[in-house]
Design a protein around this motif. Structure first.
Motif, PDB file in Angstrom:
ATOM      1  N   HIS B 196       0.843  -1.187   0.000  1.00  0.00           N
ATOM      2  CA  HIS B 196       0.000   0.000   0.000  1.00  0.00           C
ATOM      3  C   HIS B 196       0.884   1.245   0.000  1.00  0.00           C
ATOM      4  N   ASN B 197       2.200   1.037   0.124  1.00  0.00           N
ATOM      5  CA  ASN B 197       3.119   2.146   0.315  1.00  0.00           C
ATOM      6  C   ASN B 197       3.836   2.486  -1.001  1.00  0.00           C
ATOM      7  N   LEU B 198       3.452   3.620  -1.573  1.00  0.00           N
ATOM      8  CA  LEU B 198       4.001   4.004  -2.874  1.00  0.00           C
ATOM      9  C   LEU B 198       5.505   4.223  -2.831  1.00  0.00           C
ATOM     10  N   ALA B 199       5.996   4.732  -1.696  1.00  0.00           N
ATOM     11  CA  ALA B 199       7.427   4.995  -1.606  1.00  0.00           C
ATOM     12  C   ALA B 199       8.199   3.676  -1.650  1.00  0.00           C
ATOM     13  N   VAL B 200       7.718   2.684  -0.916  1.00  0.00           N
ATOM     14  CA  VAL B 200       8.358   1.368  -0.938  1.00  0.00           C
ATOM     15  C   VAL B 200       8.335   0.806  -2.351  1.00  0.00           C
ATOM     16  N   VAL B 201       7.197   0.936  -3.001  1.00  0.00           N
ATOM     17  CA  VAL B 201       7.050   0.411  -4.358  1.00  0.00           C
ATOM     18  C   VAL B 201       8.037   1.080  -5.304  1.00  0.00           C
ATOM     19  N   SER B 202       8.189   2.403  -5.182  1.00  0.00           N
ATOM     20  CA  SER B 202       9.078   3.100  -6.112  1.00  0.00           C
ATOM     21  C   SER B 202      10.520   2.664  -5.901  1.00  0.00           C
ATOM     22  N   GLN B 203      10.817   2.145  -4.710  1.00  0.00           N
ATOM     23  CA  GLN B 203      12.174   1.707  -4.430  1.00  0.00           C
ATOM     24  C   GLN B 203      12.489   0.348  -5.053  1.00  0.00           C
ATOM     25  N   VAL B 204      11.470  -0.495  -5.243  1.00  0.00           N
ATOM     26  CA  VAL B 204      11.768  -1.859  -5.696  1.00  0.00           C
ATOM     27  C   VAL B 204      11.212  -2.217  -7.074  1.00  0.00           C
ATOM     28  N   ALA B 205      10.233  -1.453  -7.572  1.00  0.00           N
ATOM     29  CA  ALA B 205       9.485  -1.948  -8.729  1.00  0.00           C
ATOM     30  C   ALA B 205      10.078  -1.534 -10.068  1.00  0.00           C
ATOM     31  N   ASP B 206       9.918  -2.419 -11.086  1.00  0.00           N
ATOM     32  CA  ASP B 206      10.196  -2.046 -12.461  1.00  0.00           C
ATOM     33  C   ASP B 206       8.923  -1.544 -13.127  1.00  0.00           C
ATOM     34  N   ARG B 207       7.819  -2.263 -12.839  1.00  0.00           N
ATOM     35  CA  ARG B 207       6.524  -1.827 -13.345  1.00  0.00           C
ATOM     36  C   ARG B 207       5.543  -1.788 -12.186  1.00  0.00           C
ATOM     37  N   VAL B 208       4.538  -0.945 -12.312  1.00  0.00           N
ATOM     38  CA  VAL B 208       3.578  -0.785 -11.221  1.00  0.00           C
ATOM     39  C   VAL B 208       2.158  -0.885 -11.767  1.00  0.00           C
TER      40      VAL B 208
END
Lengths: 276, 302, 319
Positions: B196-208
């Protein structure tokens, strides 16, 4: 501390009856009808003797052994039945769950003693007389066990419903373990604690049920008397002055049940991590 | 070829009251559509993140992927060897009565993989001696490491991670995220990362992929999504993230809350909260076109 | 100064010796100021809040230090008097809005009850006040929702009701313990706005306890960073975030994921915060500190005085 000692003493007395008791009351050779109705305190008969001339102290020790044995065995049986049905019910859910729980509800609306009487009666009618004597005790265990599985099933089902949703169970499913393996290896160890506490307390109830059935004459045969049988025999002589034949087994029953309950309380506290 | 692909995957949950109550009050059965017609491809070696608020269906989707739930309709196809899952709650995801050795060895026994417990423990930053301990002897972060070791024991090529760090403290979260990034590089893993945490996602993701009320409303590369969000909901989410840079950027106050999934609004599910909603949005469900499901975007209004 | 905490020490006596859960904690909050208290679980931030409102769970007790509310010492008040201070002068908002509300009463009843207990108002006036509170915390159509039960509200709306309850008696201090943690991001932003507005418009001093530096950055003027029961750094939010003095704060800031940065490893602090029964001698952070030197192992840095911009770290000790 006192309670623990008393409990240990009681259970040891029952377990080691053959080595403690001065006489083997089940051995017809050692019986002598001339020795019947000794008063308590007579030489060789500390608690008196009964109508067959058996030493009451020895009979009580042996009787307690049978009572305890029947109690333990029927609780084990109820435990096995209840825990498996509860696990399946809680884990499978749906129709299986609904069916098992409705059966449990129906059974709960009858008193346990009635169920036990019913099972016992059916078994007696359907079996030939010859076999009856030798299987009286297994039938008794079966009937008491069947009358007591419901509370295990309900407890285990409730706990299983909680555990089933936990992520370690889902993890096991992702790995690909079969439902039965998950129930036994993962869920069972985590629901067993509270069940064991119920079981110890249930032993006391089972012993009373056994005594009641034997008192009513449908339990253990008089040739291998349990405490309940002894009380029934004693009851016949209660008003003719031989009060001790009923009183002492009765006291023994109370002490045995009380000490098992104390043991159950202690176990409950010991298993509760919050109180440690 | 994608490693995992979902086509029109939906999942309903029966939330009806018991049969007798329904029969007495002439109530119909009620279903909650937790996941609604999701199409999704995951390519080998990438991290696809799914973000959304509570009730968006992201955890249900994770469980549909690994097969814990069967889809009500649609199909999940997986062309890899095996997938494993990492769960959110480090306190519930390990059997409290088992030793760490047995927990990690379980997938090897069942799946016949050949791994060493001590190697796996070392890989996730624990000591081989930890194998003899019980879960309660570990901190939350260490338990999550055990969870990862268990997942690796099954030799997966796809790891589905359901909020793997949201129960952890920030500094421990950083440790676990770094570990996951390292493992991905070393073992060539593919991740589906739910958060649910966009900041965490931006740190690990290639696609969202952004989820709202059971639907995917936008899919884009992480770079594109965080620099040029297209769907109004994505914009709103990004805007709501607390600002650590203290840039003093103006924040549009977000109105309203996620509607009750039992009673979703007609048309586009986001229309009651959307500043760009018009009559079409209130009546017609937008189709998923070119990475985004929004009438306003499709019509070029925003 | 609305709140002043000086040298607060909280202990938990146990069979295996006394645990010091808070050690020499000092800070102050002005009228209308929001002070963020940040730290990881077990750092003692919630405990600090509980100590201030006099609700430490026994056997926990204040072993040393003073707490002053508007020039009046409140840490040694008798329980009955403290109870009055708690409702009237200090409002409290906890993390989980569902457990803070009584499920059996309507929110209107609960608000009226609180108002009548603390303010000299009649029923009708209390109702008016309750309605204006509800609209102040941003509940649409308060008249219509007045007779609803807590379960009929969503999480965000419930937290608004809890805040309305907390400010019902116009307290001078509001202690909010993780008020946004249980909420979704979009709702979180709304609650942050509400807290800021309360401080600005009512002049309430707010102590905002959270593990989320982002929330503090958005809300607070100053921030206190806690570690292992001690305040390790305190100062204006901008300065602490941009130029943290204490290595722990620096590590904490580095480990927070940030939007827009390319996929890459985060700065990480290895290890974990020590348990209360195993706090190392010297500086509590020394086993994890990349910059430690001999003095850190032996001597504990001086605790921070009230009102300073400072870090409890030997790197920044006055020569």
């Amino acid at each position: 501390m006192v309670a623990a000692t008393l409990t240990l003493l009681c259970i040891a007395g029952a377990l080691f009856a053959p080595w403690i008791a001065p006489q083997n009351p089940f051995d017809p050779a050692s019986l002598n009808l001339n020795e019947a109705f000794h008063r308590p305190g007579s030489p060789g008969y500390p608690l008196g003797s009964d109508d067959q001339g058996r030493d009451l102290f020895s009979t009580i020790l042996y009787g307690a052994r049978i009572s305890l044995g029947v109690g333990l065995a029927s609780v084990l049986f109820a435990l096995l039945l209840g825990v498996s049905l509860g696990l399946v019910s809680g884990y499978a859910g749906g129709r299986i769950d609904a069916f098992i729980m409705r059966v449990a509800d129906v059974q709960l609306s009858f008193p346990a003693i009635l169920i036990a009487l019913l099972v016992d009666g059916v078994a007696r009618v359907s079996l030939p007389g010859v076999v009856q004597g030798s299987i009286a005790i297994p039938v008794l265990i079966l009937s008491i066990g069947v009358s007591g599985w419901v509370q295990y099933a309900r407890t285990v089902r409730g706990l299983t419903l909680v555990e089933r949703e936990k992520e370690y169970v889902q993890a096991a499913r992702v790995i690909g373990r079969r439902p039965l393996a998950i129930m036994v290896a993962h869920v069972l160890p985590n629901v067993l604690g509270p069940v064991l506490v119920i079981a110890t307390i249930h032993i006391a109830t089972a012993i009373i049920t056994e005594a009641t059935l034997s008192f009513l004459g449908v339990g253990v045969p008089p040739t291998e008397p349990s405490l309940g049988t002894l009380i029934r025999v004693g009851n016949d002589f209660l008003f003719s002055g031989e009060w001790w034949i009923a009183l002492f087994p009765g006291c023994a029953l109370v002490i045995l049940v009380l000490s098992i309950n104390l043991l159950g309380d202690w176990l409950r506290d010991a298993l509760n991590p919050k109180l440690r | 070829m994608p490693l995992l692909s979902l086509r029109g995957v939906s999942r309903d949950f029966d939330v009806s009251r018991p049969w007798l109550d329904r029969a007495l009050e002439h109530e119909p059965r009620r279903f909650l559509r937790a996941v609604d017609g999701v199409d999704l491809d995951v390519n080998p070696g990438e991290t696809l993140a799914l973000v959304g608020e509570s009730g968006s269906g992201k955890s249900t989707l994770a469980r549909l992927i690994v097969g814990l739930y069967a889809p009500t309709s649609g199909a999940v196809s997986f062309s890899g060897r095996r997938m494993q899952m990492i769960f959110q709650d480090p306190y519930a995801s390990l059997n409290p009565r088992w030793r760490v050795r047995d927990i990690i060895a379980e997938p090897m026994r069942v799946l016949q993989t050949k791994k060493e417990v001590s190697d796996l423990l070392r890989q996730v930053g624990l000591a081989p001696e930890d194998a003899e301990r019980y879960p309660h002897e570990f901190s939350g972060g260490q338990r999550q490491r055990v969870s990862i070791a268990r997942a690796l024991a099954g030799e997966p090529d796809l790891l589905v991670c359901d909020e793997p760090t949201s129960a952890l403290d920030v500094s421990v979260q950083a440790q676990i995220l770094n570990l996951m990034i390292d493992l991905q590089r070393r073992l060539g893993l593919t991740y589906v990362f739910i958060s649910h945490n966009l900041a965490v996602v931006s740190q690990v993701a290639d696609r969202v992929g952004v989820m709202y009320l059971g639907r995917i409303v936008e899919v884009a590369s992480a770079k594109a999504l965080f620099s040029h969000p297209r769907h109004p909901y994505t914009r709103m989410l990004l805007d709501a993230v607390p600002d650590l840079e203290l840039s003093g950027r103006p924040r549009t106050p977000v109105a309203g809350e996620v509607p009750n999934p039992l009673d979703p609004p007609p048309g586009c599910p986001f229309n009651p909260r959307c500043p760009h909603a018009n009559e079409r949005c209130r009546t017609e469900k937008p189709a998923f076109i070119d990475g985004v499901a929004c009438h306003a975007v499709a019509e070029g209004r925003i | 100064m609305t709140l002043e905490v000086k040298g607060l020490k909280v202990e938990f006596p146990s069979r295996r010796g006394t645990l010091t859960a808070l050690d020499d904690v000092s800070f102050s909050i002005q009228r209308g100021e929001v002070l963020g208290v940040v730290g990881e679980s077990g750092a003692g931030k919630s405990l600090t809040g509980l100590a201030i409102i006099g609700l430490l769970e026994p056997p926990g007790r204040i072993a040393a230090g003073e707490i002053w509310l508007e020039g009046r010492r409140i840490d040694n008040l008798p329980p009955e008097e403290m109870r009055r201070v708690r409702g009237r002068r200090i409002g409290v908002v906890f993390q989980d809005p569902l457990t803070s509300l009584n499920p059996l009463f309507t929110i209107g009843q609960q608000l009226e009850e609180t108002i009548l207990t603390h303010l000299p108002l009649g029923r009708a006036a209390a109702r008016d006040r309750a309605l204006s509170l509800l609209s102040e915390v941003g509940i649409p159509a308060p008249e219509a929702r007045y007779d609803s039960y807590p379960h009929q509200f969503s999480g965000g709306m419930r937290q608004r009701v809890v805040i309305a309850l907390a400010i019902a008696a116009e307290p001078v201090l509001l202690i909010a313990d993780e008020p946004t943690t249980a909420l979704d991001v979009s709702i979180q932003a709304q609650i942050i706005e509400l807290l800021k507005r309360l401080a600005r418009e009512r002049g309430t001093a707010v102590m905002l306890i959270t593990h989320d530096m982002g929330v503090i950055a958005e809300t607070s003027q100053r921030v206190a960073v806690m570690y292992a029961g001690r305040v390790v750094e305190i100062g204006p939010v901008h300065e602490v975030i941009r130029a943290p003095l204490h290595p722990y704060t620096a590590g904490l800031m580095g480990s927070i994921p940030k939007i827009g940065i390319e996929k890459k490893r985060l700065v990480q602090i290895d290890g974990a915060m020590p348990r209360l029964n195993a706090i190392p001698p010297g500086c509590a952070f020394n086993p994890r500190c990349p910059k430690r030197f001999d003095r850190c192992l032996a001597e504990r840095p001086d605790p921070l005085a009230v009102g300073a911009r400072a870090a409890a770290c030997w790197l920044h000790a006055a020569p």
